[in-house]
Design an enzyme around this catalytic site. Structure first.
Site, PDB file in Angstrom:
ATOM      1  N   GLY A  86      15.313 -15.248 -42.216  1.00  0.00           N
ATOM      2  CA  GLY A  86      14.117 -15.143 -41.369  1.00  0.00           C
ATOM      3  C   GLY A  86      14.371 -14.331 -40.117  1.00  0.00           C
ATOM      4  O   GLY A  86      15.486 -13.910 -39.839  1.00  0.00           O
ATOM      5  N   ARG A  89      15.508 -12.906 -34.402  1.00  0.00           N
ATOM      6  CA  ARG A  89      15.344 -12.327 -33.054  1.00  0.00           C
ATOM      7  C   ARG A  89      14.186 -11.340 -33.047  1.00  0.00           C
ATOM      8  O   ARG A  89      14.186 -10.372 -32.298  1.00  0.00           O
ATOM      9  CB  ARG A  89      16.616 -11.628 -32.621  1.00  0.00           C
ATOM     10  CG  ARG A  89      17.109 -10.583 -33.588  1.00  0.00           C
ATOM     11  CD  ARG A  89      18.160  -9.744 -32.930  1.00  0.00           C
ATOM     12  NE  ARG A  89      18.805  -8.869 -33.900  1.00  0.00           N
ATOM     13  CZ  ARG A  89      19.620  -7.897 -33.564  1.00  0.00           C
ATOM     14  NH1 ARG A  89      19.883  -7.671 -32.301  1.00  0.00           N
ATOM     15  NH2 ARG A  89      20.173  -7.152 -34.487  1.00  0.00           N
ATOM     16  N   ASP A 120      21.684 -15.400 -30.356  1.00  0.00           N
ATOM     17  CA  ASP A 120      21.005 -15.549 -29.063  1.00  0.00           C
ATOM     18  C   ASP A 120      19.596 -14.966 -29.076  1.00  0.00           C
ATOM     19  O   ASP A 120      18.896 -15.006 -28.060  1.00  0.00           O
ATOM     20  CB  ASP A 120      21.842 -14.910 -27.948  1.00  0.00           C
ATOM     21  CG  ASP A 120      22.049 -13.410 -28.161  1.00  0.00           C
ATOM     22  OD1 ASP A 120      21.498 -12.850 -29.125  1.00  0.00           O
ATOM     23  OD2 ASP A 120      22.777 -12.804 -27.344  1.00  0.00           O
ATOM     24  N   GLY A 121      19.194 -14.363 -30.189  1.00  0.00           N
ATOM     25  CA  GLY A 121      17.834 -13.832 -30.286  1.00  0.00           C
ATOM     26  C   GLY A 121      17.619 -12.523 -29.545  1.00  0.00           C
ATOM     27  O   GLY A 121      16.494 -12.034 -29.462  1.00  0.00           O
ATOM     28  N   ARG A 179      10.070  -7.847 -47.741  1.00  0.00           N
ATOM     29  CA  ARG A 179      11.370  -7.451 -48.285  1.00  0.00           C
ATOM     30  C   ARG A 179      11.602  -8.181 -49.602  1.00  0.00           C
ATOM     31  O   ARG A 179      10.909  -9.153 -49.910  1.00  0.00           O
ATOM     32  CB  ARG A 179      12.514  -7.896 -47.349  1.00  0.00           C
ATOM     33  CG  ARG A 179      12.239  -7.730 -45.916  1.00  0.00           C
ATOM     34  CD  ARG A 179      12.695  -8.941 -45.093  1.00  0.00           C
ATOM     35  NE  ARG A 179      12.155  -8.825 -43.740  1.00  0.00           N
ATOM     36  CZ  ARG A 179      12.790  -8.248 -42.748  1.00  0.00           C
ATOM     37  NH1 ARG A 179      14.010  -7.828 -42.915  1.00  0.00           N
ATOM     38  NH2 ARG A 179      12.212  -8.118 -41.575  1.00  0.00           N
ATOM     39  N   ASP A 248      17.654  -8.741 -47.844  1.00  0.00           N
ATOM     40  CA  ASP A 248      16.694  -8.897 -46.743  1.00  0.00           C
ATOM     41  C   ASP A 248      16.474  -7.572 -46.023  1.00  0.00           C
ATOM     42  O   ASP A 248      15.582  -7.468 -45.176  1.00  0.00           O
ATOM     43  CB  ASP A 248      17.170  -9.967 -45.750  1.00  0.00           C
ATOM     44  CG  ASP A 248      18.587  -9.725 -45.273  1.00  0.00           C
ATOM     45  OD1 ASP A 248      19.487  -9.642 -46.117  1.00  0.00           O
ATOM     46  OD2 ASP A 248      18.794  -9.603 -44.054  1.00  0.00           O
ATOM     47  N   ASN A 249      17.269  -6.569 -46.361  1.00  0.00           N
ATOM     48  CA  ASN A 249      17.094  -5.257 -45.734  1.00  0.00           C
ATOM     49  C   ASN A 249      16.567  -4.232 -46.732  1.00  0.00           C
ATOM     50  O   ASN A 249      16.724  -3.029 -46.531  1.00  0.00           O
ATOM     51  CB  ASN A 249      18.418  -4.775 -45.136  1.00  0.00           C
ATOM     52  CG  ASN A 249      18.828  -5.599 -43.933  1.00  0.00           C
ATOM     53  OD1 ASN A 249      17.991  -6.216 -43.275  1.00  0.00           O
ATOM     54  ND2 ASN A 249      20.114  -5.636 -43.640  1.00  0.00           N
ATOM     55  N   ASP A 258      16.132  -1.436 -40.876  1.00  0.00           N
ATOM     56  CA  ASP A 258      17.293  -2.078 -40.241  1.00  0.00           C
ATOM     57  C   ASP A 258      18.501  -1.161 -40.136  1.00  0.00           C
ATOM     58  O   ASP A 258      19.446  -1.231 -40.914  1.00  0.00           O
ATOM     59  CB  ASP A 258      17.652  -3.395 -40.940  1.00  0.00           C
ATOM     60  CG  ASP A 258      16.860  -4.543 -40.331  1.00  0.00           C
ATOM     61  OD1 ASP A 258      16.030  -4.279 -39.448  1.00  0.00           O
ATOM     62  OD2 ASP A 258      17.064  -5.696 -40.745  1.00  0.00           O
TER      63      ASP A 258
HETATM   64  P1  AMP Z   1      20.266  -7.891 -39.812  1.00  0.00           P
HETATM   65  O1  AMP Z   1      21.724  -7.732 -40.073  1.00  0.00           O
HETATM   66  O2  AMP Z   1      19.800  -7.245 -38.530  1.00  0.00           O
HETATM   67  O3  AMP Z   1      19.415  -7.544 -40.975  1.00  0.00           O
HETATM   68  O4  AMP Z   1      20.066  -9.444 -39.533  1.00  0.00           O
HETATM   69  C1  AMP Z   1      20.383 -10.451 -40.462  1.00  0.00           C
HETATM   70  C2  AMP Z   1      19.849 -11.766 -39.980  1.00  0.00           C
HETATM   71  O5  AMP Z   1      20.486 -12.163 -38.756  1.00  0.00           O
HETATM   72  C3  AMP Z   1      18.362 -11.795 -39.678  1.00  0.00           C
HETATM   73  O6  AMP Z   1      17.897 -13.054 -40.046  1.00  0.00           O
HETATM   74  C4  AMP Z   1      18.325 -11.588 -38.189  1.00  0.00           C
HETATM   75  O7  AMP Z   1      17.123 -12.069 -37.631  1.00  0.00           O
HETATM   76  C5  AMP Z   1      19.528 -12.389 -37.731  1.00  0.00           C
HETATM   77  N1  AMP Z   1      20.080 -11.928 -36.446  1.00  0.00           N
HETATM   78  C6  AMP Z   1      20.755 -10.785 -36.203  1.00  0.00           C
HETATM   79  N2  AMP Z   1      21.119 -10.730 -34.907  1.00  0.00           N
HETATM   80  C7  AMP Z   1      20.669 -11.849 -34.303  1.00  0.00           C
HETATM   81  C8  AMP Z   1      20.726 -12.393 -32.971  1.00  0.00           C
HETATM   82  N3  AMP Z   1      21.338 -11.749 -31.980  1.00  0.00           N
HETATM   83  N4  AMP Z   1      20.134 -13.588 -32.761  1.00  0.00           N
HETATM   84  C9  AMP Z   1      19.520 -14.262 -33.750  1.00  0.00           C
HETATM   85  N5  AMP Z   1      19.438 -13.810 -35.009  1.00  0.00           N
HETATM   86  C10 AMP Z   1      20.003 -12.628 -35.294  1.00  0.00           C
HETATM   87 MG    MG Z   2      17.628  -7.279 -41.455  1.00  0.00          MG
END
Ligand code: AMP
Ligand code: MG
Length: 484
Positions: A86, A89, A120-121, A179, A248-249, A258
């Site tokens: 999900g 952030r 940390d979002g 996705r 998810d990407n 992403d």
């Molecule tokens: P991503 O690698 O950007 O596709 O992210 C994979 C998952 O990690 C997704 O669910 C993102 O929302 C979560 N995510 C990535 N970075 C953060 C962050 N700094 N804080 C919270 N969730 C994160």
């Molecule tokens: Mg992603």
């Protein structure tokens, strides 16, 4: 001010998200605003590119037209299934309807959500700018992609591995954020009604001509397969390495999404990996089409109950045929693109060997991929790229002889080649240099110049010679990190 959002995802897909808002940050400022994209979307730039716009685009101020939400999705990350990822952030602020259709406006780095797990979002400036730059570069290369509408700073300092970094939020536009992982989330929970609801929504949004046809879900899978086969061919043709092709990407729309650890390959090498965490080389340049097929199989599994309700054997047969056909479909698109890169329009029985021999020569020769194709018409420049030019010289003679069969003026062929072989790509060393300047001196002049160079990748311009050069010899291997 009127922020013109619609909210079909929020209104039609209850249960597929959590309603949520962003953090109020101390000093929201628009660092970069994409005027071209705003114009294309028919947005009033003055509304978004304003003090109030900065608060909206960082997630702290919710316009009365917006129903912001964090999307639910699952995903296979490096092959392992996570049933609940999900938007950890991110926030979907709503949709913008333009002449070209419906687009999501999505924020990244707007604060914690119920999906944040340990994170940390937040997002920080350099990766936000990197995503902005890469998306614009891909768009200019005619590759389907999400695009940044704005990059904002927040006035916060965010702790990262090497110390505090300036906080930032990316506002991005996508034709949707559906996705493979969105479908997996509900399929894993055996919520077939939800999967159907999502599929109907996706069809209405991306393939409306399929709606209500008898085999609409199978055809939907075929459409996604075709879009991804085409997208991967485009990535491969420019040497793009996504780096984190988790399910998810991978979008349903066929847009690149992403831009975390992605990068463009310098020397041609199918083994190329940039991401520090991809130790098994799962997402190496040369493996990307296979990985897209693997992801497509995960989408196919998620749709089985819809494809032939009550008849799993038949569903597996039908969906399996689509997945098994992916590679041939991809190769066809890829061959068309590579043929164009080499100036070949007519089909000739020897073409397959000619192109296969070329890639064999490039493999391991430490030759700049982008530059090679750009200067291919020039025999001397081409041969000079190789430590031992004997074989490429012979190949070049063969290629020139093959061009005769095109029965077109060479100048016309070479002009066509220039229109598909970029001279400017986001070279890793240039991107890094630019981001470092932006973070250290808070000066985005270099970013703006780079964006301007990348906006016309096929047109040679004076003053931009250094942007066309590969990384200086002796630079350590380039490594990227997930954009957190
Ligand atoms: P991503 O690698 O950007 O596709 O992210 C994979 C998952 O990690 C997704 O669910 C993102 O929302 C979560 N995510 C990535 N970075 C953060 C962050 N700094 N804080 C919270 N969730 C994160
Ligand atoms: Mg992603």
């Amino acid at each position: 001010m009127q922020f013109p959002f619609e909210n079909t995802y929020a209104d039609q897909l209850t249960g597929c998200y959590t309603s949520w808002t962003g953090d109020i940050v101390p000093n929201p400022q628009i660092a970069l605003f994409n005027h071209d994209l705003a114009r294309e979307l028919g947005l009033d730039a003055a509304t978004f590119n304003s003090e109030e716009g900065a608060r909206v685009l960082t997630g702290g101020l919710i316009p009365n037209t917006s129903k912001p939400l964090a999307m639910a999705y699952a995903g296979h990350q490096f092959g392992n299934f996570s049933p609940k990822l999900g938007d950890g952030r991110a926030l979907l602020l709503g949709e913008i309807v333009s002449e070209d259709g419906r687009f999501d406006l999505h924020l990244k780095g707007s604060g914690k959500t119920p999906f944040s797990r340990g994170g940390d979002g937040k997002a920080v400036l350099a990766p936000v700018l990197r995503e902005y730059i890469m998306g614009e570069a891909m768009h200019a290369l005619n590759i389907p992609t999400t695009r940044a509408l704005a990059a904002c700073t927040t006035g916060q300092q965010i702790m990262r591995q090497n110390g505090p970094e300036p906080g930032a939020v990316l506002a991005r536009i996508a034709s949707s954020h559906l996705r493979v992982g969105t479908f997996q989330f509900f399929a894993a929970r055996r919520e077939t009604d939800k999967v159907r609801q999502l599929a109907d929504y996706a069809i209405a949004r991306h393939d409306p001509d399929l709606a209500n046809q008898d085999d609409q879900y199978l055809q939907f899978l075929m459409r996604v397969s075709e879009r991804q086969a085409k997208l991967l061919a485009k990535w491969m043709s420019v040497g793009f390495v996504h780096g984190v092709m988790n399910t998810d990407n991978m979008t349903i729309s066929g847009e690149t999404i992403d831009y975390g650890p992605c990068a463009f390959m310098d020397a041609y090498d199918p083994q190329t990996v940039f991401s520090s965490i991809d130790r098994m080389r799962r997402y190496a340049y040369g493996r990307q089409p296979q990985m897209a097929q693997w992801n497509l199989a995960r989408l196919a599994e998620s749709l089985l109950d819809l494809i032939a309700p009550g008849d799993p054997d038949r569903a597996i047969q039908l969906a399996g045929d689509v997945v098994n056909g992916f590679m041939a479909q991809h190769l066809q698109f890829w061959q068309t693109l590579i043929r164009r890169k080499c100036g070949l329009q007519h089909q000739d029985s020897g073409d397959r060997d000619l192109l296969a021999d070329l890639f064999q020569l490039l493999d391991g020769a430490n030759v700049d991929y982008t530059g090679f194709f750009r200067t291919l018409p020039d025999a001397k420049q081409t041969c000079d790229r190789f430590a031992d030019p004997s074989e490429i010289r012979a190949w070049h003679v063969r290629w020139r002889a093959r061009l005769q069969a095109e029965a077109r003026a060479e100048t016309a062929i070479f002009t066509d080649m220039d229109s598909v072989n970029p001279i400017y790509i986001p070279r890793n060393h240039m991107v890094e240099q630019t981001l470092q300047a932006a973070t250290e001196s808070n000066d985005l002049a270099d970013v703006s110049t780079l964006l301007s160079v990348l906006s016309k990748p096929f047109t040679k311009r004076a003053d931009f010679e250094e942007y066309a050069q590969p990384a200086p010899q002796g630079m350590p291997a380039y490594q990227t990190f997930c954009g957190t």
